[in-house]
Design a protein around this motif. Sequence first.
Motif, short mmCIF file in Angstrom:
data_model
loop_
_atom_site.label_atom_id
_atom_site.label_comp_id
_atom_site.label_asym_id
_atom_site.label_seq_id
_atom_site.Cartn_x
_atom_site.Cartn_y
_atom_site.Cartn_z
N PHE A 1 0.83 -1.22 0.00
CA PHE A 1 0.00 0.00 0.00
C PHE A 1 0.86 1.26 0.00
CE2 PHE A 1 -2.49 3.39 1.82
CZ PHE A 1 -3.78 3.19 1.35
N LYS A 2 1.86 1.27 0.89
CA LYS A 2 2.70 2.46 1.08
C LYS A 2 3.23 3.00 -0.25
CE LYS A 2 6.11 3.51 4.64
NZ LYS A 2 7.28 4.00 3.98
N THR A 3 3.68 2.11 -1.12
CA THR A 3 4.24 2.54 -2.41
C THR A 3 3.15 2.66 -3.48
OG1 THR A 3 6.20 1.27 -1.84
CG2 THR A 3 6.02 2.00 -4.12
N ASN A 4 2.29 1.65 -3.56
CA ASN A 4 1.39 1.58 -4.72
C ASN A 4 0.19 2.52 -4.63
OD1 ASN A 4 3.12 -0.28 -5.71
ND2 ASN A 4 1.80 -2.06 -5.43
N ALA A 5 -0.21 2.91 -3.41
CA ALA A 5 -1.37 3.82 -3.28
C ALA A 5 -1.10 5.11 -4.05
CB ALA A 5 -1.63 4.12 -1.80
N GLY A 6 0.10 5.67 -3.85
CA GLY A 6 0.44 6.93 -4.51
C GLY A 6 0.58 6.77 -6.02
N ILE A 7 1.15 5.62 -6.44
CA ILE A 7 1.33 5.38 -7.89
C ILE A 7 -0.04 5.31 -8.57
CG2 ILE A 7 2.05 3.62 -9.57
CD1 ILE A 7 4.43 2.96 -7.72
N VAL A 8 -0.95 4.54 -7.96
CA VAL A 8 -2.28 4.40 -8.57
C VAL A 8 -3.02 5.74 -8.55
CG1 VAL A 8 -4.55 3.29 -8.30
CG2 VAL A 8 -2.46 1.94 -8.07
#
Length: 340
Positions: free
Chosen positions: A103-110
Amino acid sequence: MVKAVVLGAAGGIGQPLSLLCKISPLIDELALFDVVNTPGVAADLSHISSVANIGGFVAAKGDFKGEKPETEEAKKQALTGADVVIIPAGVPRKPGMTRDDLFKTNAGIVKDLIVACAKYCPKAAICVISNPVNSTVPIAAEVLKEAGVFDPKKLFGVTTLDVVRAQTFVGEITGEKDPRKLTIPVVGGHSGNTIVPMFSQAKPSVNIPADKLDALVNRVQFGGDEVVKAKDGAGSATLSMAYAGFRFAESLLKAAKGEKGIVEPTFVYLPGVEGGDAIAKATGCEYFSVPVELGPGGAEKAINILSSANDYEKKLLDEAIKGLKTNIEAGVSFVKNPPK
Ligand SMILES: NC(=O)c1ccc[n+]([C@@H]2O[C@H](COP(=O)([O-])OP(=O)(O)OC[C@H]3O[C@@H](n4cnc5c(N)ncnc54)[C@H](O)[C@@H]3O)[C@@H](O)[C@H]2O)c1
Ligand SMILES: O=C(O)C[C@H](O)C(=O)O
């Protein structure tokens, strides 16, 4: 003219998924975007003598957060005119991690990629593969809501790999030589015990010996871990996911062309899909993966098979709902109350 876009196209899923899109007669134009390497992937695929024209669009060198104008321009060129956008961008698991750890990385990417979709292709169907799907789909919905372009019939969390696994693993038990002939609904979410295979609703019906049921359910729920472990630090499922992601996109495109009777389980915002309200009320979850009838407008109808669950499946559903609520809330609040 059908245009498909893959965001995260240079990755482990992105490359084989782009290959499948390139050779599909349903796609006329294919745009690949990633923060690295898409010109090479596109040049390679462009030599395949298939229908789709292909373009590779890449972020400015080293611009992983999409801050430079060239990166914005690349997203704009890739996304403008898209009918369907498939998103496998983001980091995969390593052994010992849960999908929630991503979540920590992918939330912002999405979030950033959906901001671009809202701007450049607000009417496209969006298929989110990036994990944790139970949270990244609510993130996408909230971004689209904020931009005033949210169409719940056009936003899909891709849970097809769970269905593909259920078909395969049941086939191994029943001896079915072509497991694609089995329709096995898998509902809930896409992580651990939020994944609920409903073998009681299989068509044709399947007979799972009682002493094999627990292990079979566990294998469907934790099939992803099996691959993460076997890859031993080199990532998670990519090839089976590319197959599953393409299968889902292909179903969307066929339904858009008017083919009838296409049903795929997918993680959707229930209140926005016909038939979804009753499922949201029964589960207390606004998002849930259920079999959805696809049509020219996207998700035409959510099919409520949950009410037909047997006692064994009801217990699995209760467990799934607990985890899902937390995951959904994490996604919603990531957009509503952004981390400082
Ligand atoms: N829904 C499912 O069933 C399912 C199945 C398998 C994997 N996944 C998830 O899919 C994601 C991708 O997995 P993978 O194995 O392809 O990973 P990968 O690391 O091989 O590829 C990810 C790609 O995303 C790109 N990327 C990163 N940030 C980006 C951005 N801001 N814009 C565009 N592209 C960006 C990377 O450069 C890379 O090429 C992971 O989150 C994984 O957990 C989901
Ligand atoms: O297991 C993972 O992290 C990737 C994917 O969600 C899967 O189910 O294979």
